[in-house]
Write an enzyme that holds these catalytic residues in place. Structure first.
Site, mmCIF file in Angstrom:
data_model
loop_
_atom_site.group_PDB
_atom_site.id
_atom_site.type_symbol
_atom_site.label_atom_id
_atom_site.label_comp_id
_atom_site.label_asym_id
_atom_site.label_seq_id
_atom_site.Cartn_x
_atom_site.Cartn_y
_atom_site.Cartn_z
ATOM 1 N N LYS A 1 0.850 -1.197 0.000
ATOM 2 C CA LYS A 1 0.000 0.000 0.000
ATOM 3 C C LYS A 1 0.875 1.232 0.000
ATOM 4 O O LYS A 1 1.994 1.230 0.523
ATOM 5 C CB LYS A 1 -0.955 0.029 1.203
ATOM 6 C CG LYS A 1 -0.313 0.250 2.584
ATOM 7 C CD LYS A 1 -0.117 1.690 3.000
ATOM 8 C CE LYS A 1 0.929 1.786 4.098
ATOM 9 N NZ LYS A 1 1.337 3.073 4.528
ATOM 10 N N VAL B 1 10.848 -4.580 3.166
ATOM 11 C CA VAL B 1 10.564 -4.691 4.600
ATOM 12 C C VAL B 1 10.816 -3.341 5.295
ATOM 13 O O VAL B 1 11.773 -2.638 4.958
ATOM 14 C CB VAL B 1 11.488 -5.784 5.196
ATOM 15 C CG1 VAL B 1 11.308 -5.897 6.705
ATOM 16 C CG2 VAL B 1 11.216 -7.130 4.516
ATOM 17 N N ALA B 2 9.938 -2.982 6.266
ATOM 18 C CA ALA B 2 10.087 -1.761 7.083
ATOM 19 C C ALA B 2 10.233 -0.511 6.225
ATOM 20 O O ALA B 2 10.997 0.397 6.535
ATOM 21 C CB ALA B 2 11.285 -1.876 8.051
ATOM 22 N N GLY B 3 9.478 -0.473 5.136
ATOM 23 C CA GLY B 3 9.634 0.634 4.187
ATOM 24 C C GLY B 3 8.495 1.620 4.178
ATOM 25 O O GLY B 3 8.529 2.601 3.442
ATOM 26 N N ALA C 1 0.434 -6.797 4.565
ATOM 27 C CA ALA C 1 0.031 -7.573 3.385
ATOM 28 C C ALA C 1 0.160 -9.066 3.684
ATOM 29 O O ALA C 1 -0.719 -9.865 3.323
ATOM 30 C CB ALA C 1 0.887 -7.190 2.180
ATOM 31 N N ASP D 1 -3.140 -1.216 9.115
ATOM 32 C CA ASP D 1 -3.111 -1.301 7.652
ATOM 33 C C ASP D 1 -3.577 -2.658 7.120
ATOM 34 O O ASP D 1 -3.614 -2.856 5.907
ATOM 35 C CB ASP D 1 -1.665 -1.104 7.140
ATOM 36 C CG ASP D 1 -1.162 0.305 7.335
ATOM 37 O OD1 ASP D 1 -1.992 1.231 7.384
ATOM 38 O OD2 ASP D 1 0.069 0.481 7.416
HETATM 39 O O1 C5P Z 1 -1.461 -0.601 13.869
HETATM 40 P P1 C5P Z 1 0.009 -0.865 13.718
HETATM 41 O O2 C5P Z 1 0.457 -2.067 14.509
HETATM 42 O O3 C5P Z 1 0.481 -0.888 12.310
HETATM 43 O O4 C5P Z 1 0.724 0.381 14.382
HETATM 44 C C1 C5P Z 1 2.086 0.382 14.698
HETATM 45 C C2 C5P Z 1 2.403 1.605 15.551
HETATM 46 O O5 C5P Z 1 2.275 2.796 14.755
HETATM 47 C C3 C5P Z 1 1.478 1.841 16.722
HETATM 48 O O6 C5P Z 1 1.910 1.145 17.850
HETATM 49 C C4 C5P Z 1 1.566 3.351 16.928
HETATM 50 O O7 C5P Z 1 2.763 3.691 17.595
HETATM 51 C C5 C5P Z 1 1.720 3.861 15.510
HETATM 52 N N1 C5P Z 1 0.411 4.243 14.910
HETATM 53 C C6 C5P Z 1 -0.216 5.393 15.355
HETATM 54 N N2 C5P Z 1 -1.422 5.773 14.810
HETATM 55 C C7 C5P Z 1 -1.966 5.036 13.799
HETATM 56 C C8 C5P Z 1 -1.325 3.874 13.320
HETATM 57 C C9 C5P Z 1 -0.127 3.498 13.898
HETATM 58 O O8 C5P Z 1 0.278 6.085 16.261
HETATM 59 N N3 C5P Z 1 -3.125 5.439 13.274
#
Ligand code: C5P
Length: 298
Positions: free
Chosen positions: A11, A100-102, A109, A141
């Site tokens: 994405k 990865v981590a990009g 995905a 995501d």
């Molecule tokens: O939801 P996901 O595990 O991808 O989120 C990883 C980290 O990114 C969260 O722990 C948070 O620190 C940050 N995040 C956020 N607000 C979002 C999505 C992610 O602060 N809407």
């Protein structure tokens, strides 16, 4: 069925509007996602014990991918297994074409593909199992990985609704040999905005119109990412490739999600090739197009 393979897309965020941090630590988003043609594949196979293996293709380095229970794909399979009451173990194999981590939601995905693969393997009714709801529990995501196309994301990104998009857009996707942690980018966003009033995020009307028209130049003018300044503070060296892409006639340049991947919008595939050729000294420049479908059986 003893084995199922599902493909899921990377994405990008055409617009990433970020609001003030919520009590739960997440940030409210108004984002426009697009699924692009960099994809990973997940194969789920009936097995006598849980296992996870991982390889990369198209130059994707998988050295940093965790192979233990913290891996999002394994968590996705176990979560679905718990909810539908199957204790049957699966052997998961990831073949990653998403860097990865990009900031391209590569782990998300994998998780989206795993949910669909295991639901198919276990013959569970995907609607009844509410795969999108489970996806939202796994990460912000992950639901978009199931939906694909071009879509709005609200809440913390997990509430996804399709956006009418008549276009096909050609992108150069520039990745680096370093990553940016998503929590670090959001924490930097909080520091950048400390003490300042942050408006509720919205998807700009100009962006929705550009997608309706399917116009790359209109889209170029409407792209945006509220995390851009934060990620640039963490990785100031990204300024150079972003400028170089514009100098090489890209219609627009922006950081993908929390970065560090940089995106360059092109007029057509040939133009994308020319822009990519100007960027190879900064990182790996891949050509992709969007929108493409979400997770699908292959
Ligand atoms: O939801 P996901 O595990 O991808 O989120 C990883 C980290 O990114 C969260 O722990 C948070 O620190 C940050 N995040 C956020 N607000 C979002 C999505 C992610 O602060 N809407």
């Amino acid at each position: 069925m003893a084995e199922v393979t599902v493909q899921a897309p990377a994405k990008i965020n055409l617009h990433l509007g970020v609001g003030p941090v919520r009590a739960d630590g997440f940030h409210p988003l108004a984002t426009a996602y697009q699924a692009i043609s960099l994809t990973s594949r997940v194969t789920a196979r009936d097995a006598s014990a849980w296992s996870l293996t991982c390889v990369g293709h198209d130059g994707v380095d998988v050295a940093e991918v965790p192979l233990d229970d913290s891996n999002l794909a394994l968590r996705a399979a176990r979560l679905l297994g718990e909810r539908v009451g199957t204790g049957r173990p699966v052997a998961l194999h990831l073949d990653k074409g998403i860097p990865v981590a990009g900031g391209l939601a590569g782990g998300s995905a994998d998780a989206a593909a795993t949910l669909l693969a295991c639901a198919t393997l276990w013959q569970v009714d995907a609607d009844a199992a509410d795969l999108i709801g489970l996806a939202g529990e796994l990460g912000s995501d992950v639901p978009f990985g199931l939906v694909g196309g071009t879509a709005a994301g609200h809440g913390r990104g997990e509430l996804v609704t399709p956006i009418h998009d008549t276009g096909r857009y050609d992108w150069v996707v520039l990745t680096f040999d370093f990553g940016v942690s998503t929590p670090a980018a959001y924490a930097e966003f909080d520091r950048v905005h400390a003490g300042a009033e942050i408006a509720d995020p919205e998807i700009p009307a100009a962006l929705t119109r550009a997608l309706e028209h399917g116009s790359a130049p209109e889209l170029a003018a409407a792209l945006g990412n509220d995390l851009h300044p934060a990620t640039l503070r963490l990785r100031p060296e990204l300024g150079e490739p972003l400028r170089a892409g514009l100098d090489a006639s890209a219609l627009a340049a922006l950081i993908s999600g929390s970065g560090p991947t940089c995106l360059f919008l092109a007029e057509d595939p040939d133009h994308a090739e020319r822009v990519a050729a100007a960027l190879t000294s900064y990182g790996r420049a891949r050509i992709a197009y969007g929108p493409v479908p979400g997770a699908e059986l292959i």
